[in-house]
Design an enzyme around this catalytic site. Structure first.
Site: not given
Ligand code: PMP
Length: 284
Positions: A33, A52, A100, A148, A180
C-alpha cells in the site's frame, strides 16, 4: 458520507466497492500500500510514493496493474470527485484472487483499490503545538519492514498498547535500539544533531523521511544516521516523527519521561514548517 472508491477500473459508491473473499490480500496480507497526503487538492510527494510502490511490488513479484500516469490520473479523479481539500489518498495493490494456497499463482490478476480520507486543515493540527507522547514496546514485526505490506496487525496492536497507556503512539525496540514508530520514522536531536536509524530491511524507507533529511541538509543541520536507545531518546533535547499523514510531529514524552522541557523543540517545529511549505509548493 458516501465516498467514491476506485476498484479495478471502476469508480463506485463506497457501499458497492468490493473485492473477492479469495483475494490474497484478504487471505494472506499478500499486498502492498501507499498513503499520499493531499494539501489544497494537490498530491504531496506523489513521485516518491510511486517509486516506493514499485520497489514494494518488485520485492513481492507483483506486476503493477497501472503505470505512473494512470495512477496519477486516478488519484486526481478521486480528489476531485470526493472534494478533498486536505486529506489522504490510500492505495492498495494485492496479488489478486486465487484459490487458497501458500504457493502463489504466477498469473494472478492484481487488485487495485484506491480511496480518499478527508482531513480538513490537518496541516494545522493542534497536536503539532503540544506534541505526542510515546511509549516503547518490543518490535515483534517480520524482518522485511522495507516492503510496505498490508500486514499491519502488530503495528495496530502496538498502537492499541499506546492508547491503553494514555499515549499517542509507540516506538518499537529491537535489541535495545529503536527501529521506528508504529507508522512513522523516529528521530531525536542532541546538541544540534538529528539522529535517526539508517535505512535497512529493519525500517520502512519513509518518503517523508527522505524529504525531511534533504531539507535538513539544505538548512545546514547536521544528521547522524544510526540506531539509538530509549534511554538516549529520553535524554535527548528533542524528539519527533515523520510520516505522510502527520508530516513532522514533535514528540514531548517517552515512557513517562519529558523530552527537553516537555514542549515541541525548535528543530522539529522548523522542519515541520519547511516540510509543509515545500510540500504545498511542490504538490502536483
Ligand atoms: N514507518 C512505518 C512503519 C510506516 O508505516 C510509515 C508510514 N506508512 C512510515 C515509516 C513513514 O513513511 P512515509 O513518510 O512514507 O509515510
Amino acid at each position: 458520507m458516501s465516498r467514491i472508491v476506485y476498484v479495478n477500473g471502476d469508480y463506485l459508491p463506497e457501499g458497492d466497492a468490493k473485492v473477492s473473499v479469495f483475494d490474497r490480500g484478504f487471505l494472506f496480507a499478500d499486498g502492498v500500500y501507499e498513503v499520499t497526503s493531499v494539501l489544497n487538492r494537490k498530491l504531496v510527494d506523489f513521485d516518491g510514493h510511486t517509486a516506493r510502490l514499485q520497489r514494494s511490488l518488485d520485492a513481492l513479484d507483483i506486476k503493477a496493474p497501472v503505470n505512473r500516469d494512470e495512477l496519477l490520473q486516478i488519484h486526481r479523479q478521486l480528489v476531485t470527485r470526493n472534494q478533498i481539500e486536505d486529506g489522504l489518498v490510500y492505495l492498495q495493490i494485492t496479488r489478486g484472487p486465487a484459490d487458497r494456497d501458500f504457493v502463489y499463482p504466477k498469473d494472478a490478476t492484481p487488485s487495485l483499490v484506491i480511496f480518499t480520507q478527508s482531513k480538513p486543515g490537518f496541516a494545522d493540527s493542534p497536536q503539532a503545538r503540544t506534541g505526542w507522547t510515546i511509549i516503547t514496546v518490543e518490535d515483534l514485526r517480520w524482518g522485511r519492514r522495507d516492503i510496505k505490506t498490508t500486514q499491519l496487525l502488530y503495528p495496530s496492536m502496538a498502537k492499541m498498547m499506546a492508547k491503553a497507556a494514555g499515549a499517542d503512539d509507540a516506538w518499537l525496540v529491537e535489541q535495545g535500539k529503536i527501529t521506528e514508530g508504529t507508522s512513522n520514522n523516529a528521530y531525536i536531536v542532541k546538541n544540534g544533531v538529528i539522529i535517526t536509524r539508517e535505512l535497512s530491511n529493519d525500517i520502512l524507507h519513509g518518503i517523508t523521511r527522505a524529504a525531511v533529511l534533504r531539507m535538513a541538509v539544505s538548512a545546514q543541520m547536521r544528521i547522524d544516521e544510526r540506531p539509538f536507545t530509549p534511554a538516549e531518546a529520553q535524554a535527548a533535547d528533542e524528539a519527533f516523527i515523520t510520516s505522510a499523514s502527520n508530516f513532522v510531529m514533535p514528540v514531548v514524552e517517552i515512557d513517562g519521561e519529558k523530552i527537553g522541557d516537555g514542549t515541541p523543540g525548535p528543530v522539529a517545529r522548523r522542519l515541520r514548517e519547511i516540510y509543509i511549505d515545500e510540500g504545498r509548493r511542490t504538490a502536483i
